[in-house]
Structures are given as C-alpha cells and as structure tokens.
Enzyme design. Sequence first.
Site, mmCIF file in Angstrom:
data_model
loop_
_atom_site.group_PDB
_atom_site.id
_atom_site.type_symbol
_atom_site.label_atom_id
_atom_site.label_comp_id
_atom_site.label_asym_id
_atom_site.label_seq_id
_atom_site.Cartn_x
_atom_site.Cartn_y
_atom_site.Cartn_z
ATOM 1 N N ASP A 148 -0.087 -7.377 1.212
ATOM 2 C CA ASP A 148 0.533 -6.288 1.485
ATOM 3 C C ASP A 148 2.071 -6.080 1.418
ATOM 4 O O ASP A 148 2.576 -5.136 2.211
ATOM 5 C CB ASP A 148 -0.093 -5.852 2.710
ATOM 6 C CG ASP A 148 -0.158 -4.036 2.783
ATOM 7 O OD1 ASP A 148 0.191 -3.354 1.694
ATOM 8 O OD2 ASP A 148 -0.136 -3.464 3.758
ATOM 9 N N GLY A 159 -5.270 -27.997 -4.176
ATOM 10 C CA GLY A 159 -6.703 -28.387 -4.973
ATOM 11 C C GLY A 159 -7.690 -28.407 -3.929
ATOM 12 O O GLY A 159 -8.631 -29.668 -3.995
ATOM 13 N N THR A 198 3.080 -3.325 9.358
ATOM 14 C CA THR A 198 2.021 -3.097 8.363
ATOM 15 C C THR A 198 0.748 -2.252 8.706
ATOM 16 O O THR A 198 0.161 -1.623 7.696
ATOM 17 C CB THR A 198 1.484 -4.455 7.691
ATOM 18 O OG1 THR A 198 0.701 -4.104 6.295
ATOM 19 C CG2 THR A 198 0.864 -5.175 8.785
ATOM 20 N N ALA A 199 0.264 -2.386 10.066
ATOM 21 C CA ALA A 199 -0.878 -1.497 10.408
ATOM 22 C C ALA A 199 -0.960 -1.454 11.715
ATOM 23 O O ALA A 199 -0.303 -1.881 12.510
ATOM 24 C CB ALA A 199 -2.093 -2.463 9.869
ATOM 25 N N ILE A 200 -1.947 -0.571 12.012
ATOM 26 C CA ILE A 200 -2.165 -0.385 13.585
ATOM 27 C C ILE A 200 -3.824 -0.279 13.868
ATOM 28 O O ILE A 200 -4.556 -0.097 12.698
ATOM 29 C CB ILE A 200 -1.674 1.224 14.048
ATOM 30 C CG1 ILE A 200 -2.120 2.229 13.274
ATOM 31 C CG2 ILE A 200 -0.146 1.094 14.275
ATOM 32 C CD1 ILE A 200 -1.953 3.576 13.863
ATOM 33 N N HIS A 230 1.077 -1.347 0.140
ATOM 34 C CA HIS A 230 0.043 0.016 0.126
ATOM 35 C C HIS A 230 0.874 1.126 -0.018
ATOM 36 O O HIS A 230 0.458 2.686 -0.265
ATOM 37 C CB HIS A 230 -0.955 -0.169 1.270
ATOM 38 C CG HIS A 230 -0.292 0.313 2.422
ATOM 39 N ND1 HIS A 230 0.051 -0.758 3.317
ATOM 40 C CD2 HIS A 230 0.029 1.452 3.271
ATOM 41 C CE1 HIS A 230 0.467 -0.101 4.349
ATOM 42 N NE2 HIS A 230 0.606 1.168 4.457
ATOM 43 N N GLY A 232 3.548 6.005 8.736
ATOM 44 C CA GLY A 232 4.833 6.221 8.093
ATOM 45 C C GLY A 232 5.856 5.178 8.483
ATOM 46 O O GLY A 232 6.609 4.866 7.979
ATOM 47 N N ASN A 233 5.252 4.233 9.743
ATOM 48 C CA ASN A 233 6.190 3.288 10.046
ATOM 49 C C ASN A 233 5.728 1.948 9.101
ATOM 50 O O ASN A 233 6.472 1.027 9.157
ATOM 51 C CB ASN A 233 5.618 2.788 11.368
ATOM 52 C CG ASN A 233 6.627 3.330 12.426
ATOM 53 O OD1 ASN A 233 6.374 3.801 13.423
ATOM 54 N ND2 ASN A 233 7.935 3.124 12.419
ATOM 55 N N SER A 234 4.704 2.081 8.295
ATOM 56 C CA SER A 234 4.450 0.939 7.206
ATOM 57 C C SER A 234 5.632 0.427 6.567
ATOM 58 O O SER A 234 6.470 1.307 5.827
ATOM 59 C CB SER A 234 3.276 1.350 6.603
ATOM 60 O OG SER A 234 2.185 1.352 7.113
#
Length: 491
Positions: free
Chosen positions: A160, A292, A251-253, A130, A233-235
């Site tokens: 991500d 499968g 990646t997220a908070i 992202h 900004g840490n992402s």
Amino acid sequence: MHRASPLSTVFAAIAICVLSAPALAQDAGGKGLADALSDLLRGGETQVPARRVPFGQQEMQLSFAPLVKATAPAVVNVYASQQVSVRSPFAGDPFFEQFFGRQQMPPRVQSSLGSGVLVDPSGYVVTNNHVISNADEVRVAMSDGREFTSSILLKDESLDLAILKIDAPEPFPIAPLGDSDALEVGDLVLAIGNPFGVGQTTTSGIVSALARTHIGVNDFGFFIQTDAAINPGNSGGALVNMRGEVIGINTAIYSQSGGSIGIGFAIPANIVRAVVDAAKNGLDYFERPFVGATFENVTAQMAEALGMASPTGALVKSVAQGGPAENAGLKPGDVVLAMNGASIEHPDALGYRLATQAIGSVATLDVLSQGSEREVEIELIRAPEGQSTAEIIIDGRSPFAGAKVAELSPRLVQRLGIRGQARGKGVAIVEVDRNSPAARFGFRPRDIVREVNGEEIDTPEKLRDVAMSNSRWWRFTVERDGRVTNQILRY
C-alpha cells in the site's frame, strides 16, 4: 567554576529549541529539527540521556511546535482523479432505444483525497497506493499553496505504498526518514496529515505496539500501531518521532464508525526507504530479494513437538530446488528464529526483514534444525525470470481476446503483485483492454490461466494457439488470488 550537569545541558538545549522554533525551522531547511538539535549539542561532552517520563511543571509546558514547524512543510495533500464511464439507466431497453437511440452519458469524475510526504529535495513524494490507485491525474498541493501535477513512478499494492515525483526549480522541503527499528512501545509520536480535507492537522500519541499483522489492510504484516488520531484523509501522512524524523507512513485505522478510536497503523520507515530507493533506481515496482522458500506460522502444537518454549519464528514449509535457501542448507521443518540479530516472531516479520535488505547481500539466519540451533548464511538474489520474457496480446475470437499475457515466473509474480499460491505452470494476464472480450468476460490483470479446453497452458504462445481455434465452447481453469475456478462459456 560551576559545571552544568548532563541533564541540565540537555534541558537548556531543548529550551532553546522551543523558544526559537521559527529560527530553527528556517535554519534546518531540508535537514529537519533532528540535525538542528544535534548542531546545538555538537562539541559538548554530554549525550542525550535515556528515555524517561516527564516531571515538573516546566517540562509539562514544553511544546511540540518546533517539531511541527520543521516537519509540516514536507507533508503535502494528494488529490487523485479518475474519469468513470456512466451507463444510461435505459441502456439495453429496446423501447427506449427505438425512439431515442443509444444515449451516451458523459463520464463522471471520481476523486480521492489523501496525504503524502516529501522525502527528497528533488521532489520524491511517498503516499499510499489506495490514494492514487487507478487515477488518471494526481496533483500534489503543498502547505504554502503551491500545486504540482505529479507522475506516478512506482506502485505496490501489497505494501500500500506509491512513489510520486514533482518538479520545481528550487529544492523542496523534506522530512528525513528515520530508523523505525529503533522504536519502542511508549515512544511519543506525532501524526501529520489532512483529515477529512479540512487542512493540515497534527495529532499526538504514543507507539502502542510494533510488528502488528493481519489487520486486513493489505498483504503487508509489520505495522506500527499508534493511538495518535488518524482519520480519513490522513492516509499517506507522516508519523514523526521526537527527533523530527518520519518513522512511518500512516495507512489505516481500526474503526466501526469511520472516525479514529485510537487504533491507527503506519508502515515502518525502513520499508518505505527501500521502496523510495527502488523508484530512484528507475524501477516501476518494488523488487524484493528472492530466497526460494515458503514459510508458515509456528503453532503451539508445532512448538511443543519441536521442543520450543513458545510458538515463535517462521517454519520452512517448502524449498525450491537450486534456490538460495537450498544452497544455504535450509530444509522443510526448520524454524527461522532471527535474521541479522533481529528476532523473527512470524513469517511476516521475516518478509519485512528480507524486504529491507539489498539484493546481492548476504543475510545471517538463526535456525532451529532437528532440535539444535545453528547459523546459516543465505544469499539474497533477484527473483528468476522464466524461459521466455515475451508478453503476447491474444487475438482472434475467444474469451481471451484483448488480454496481454506472459509466462508465469517468480519475477513476474513479484512485479504484478500476484497473491496466493502462484506456483507451477501457467501464464499470467498482465493487462486487459477495457473494450475487449476478455474484459467483458471478467478477466483481470494477475489472473493465472492454467488450462483451456483440456490443454495445459505453460507458455503465452500455447494460449495464443489454443485461443485461435474455432471453438464455440470454452472450458478453462483460472487462478485468482490463490483460488482456482473452472468455467465453461459459449462464445
């Protein structure tokens, strides 16, 4: 002769690390602090003791500085920019256009800021998808002030993750990837990144939970949760253990205000390593092993009916004919409890374990089948292709003109990251020309065209032939992210 106890020897080694942090950081180079510490202990008879809580004033005065000095040079800033067309507020106004003509507004530059981690001396950088999604240009800035224009080697929206490549004559400093499966709740960690664009920042915390799922970030469901402050900004930044190894990519908070409230999530290093290896092997997408079969959660009612003590595992929902799962003897109603000795709590955990395995390898599953447990071996193969691999651009006068389409197949579903129940016949839209009728009518990459004007669409050639008909009314069925819609257009 007095002989030092194992505990005192380790304390002495830690004290040397703390007191000589700059020398260790320089001496470690691309190896990181973990190798420098192991060099100090190598040759002795002692081993690092089991985890324990700190005690005493001396231990409370120990510092994370050696870890930061060894790791921080490998954490970079990622700047992504994209030119976005701006529509004039008077566009389409007959009065305005009569006197002034059609006004062309200059494009606006949209930018985003994130972090990244150098994981290979040749310049491979891991960041979040992202951060660089749809970017026209991506630049990487290092902590020593150097900047590089990077190329995007691989993007995976479902995880991500994105892999960038920068080049320089000399090797880059790196942060080695650790074993995220060795983490335990309560382990100390550091989060290093560039929050709010103020510059490189380090925060500390612990591992709050493992295997977190359904946090609403993406399709991936196996996150590390930490209370180390992770802000915008840490992402793409590094989550580091006490050995100086990257054990996750932030990646997220979870936040209602936009700031950190102590609930952050990171992608485990073991899946990151697999994605980096895919980029090094020249793939532009992350290729997962194909088994499968589809899986679903085991509910409390299901667990009771199956005689299970608790609702855990991945319930086999369907099995593809002739696939690895059928060949291994899996049947709908079976429950996968473990893979290669690791417990499977839910289908996302099974997906994570499968994704970290090499294609061509064999996995051992512990399966509950008809009330008894058994072991099965399943071959992990490449996702099969369809009968045709051709990609066709639709021409003519139709709502599909300007779309590039291909036959729907398990490999294409994986390559495009198509979500939902993308099974059965149909063709997938691979690309859409921005200035085409397909774009104006709202078609997007990853849409699946099932039917047009009463004709079932099973090949790209079939859609091309139907789209060339001189029709003014278009009735079609399209699947997007698992949702099927029927549309009627006049064109």
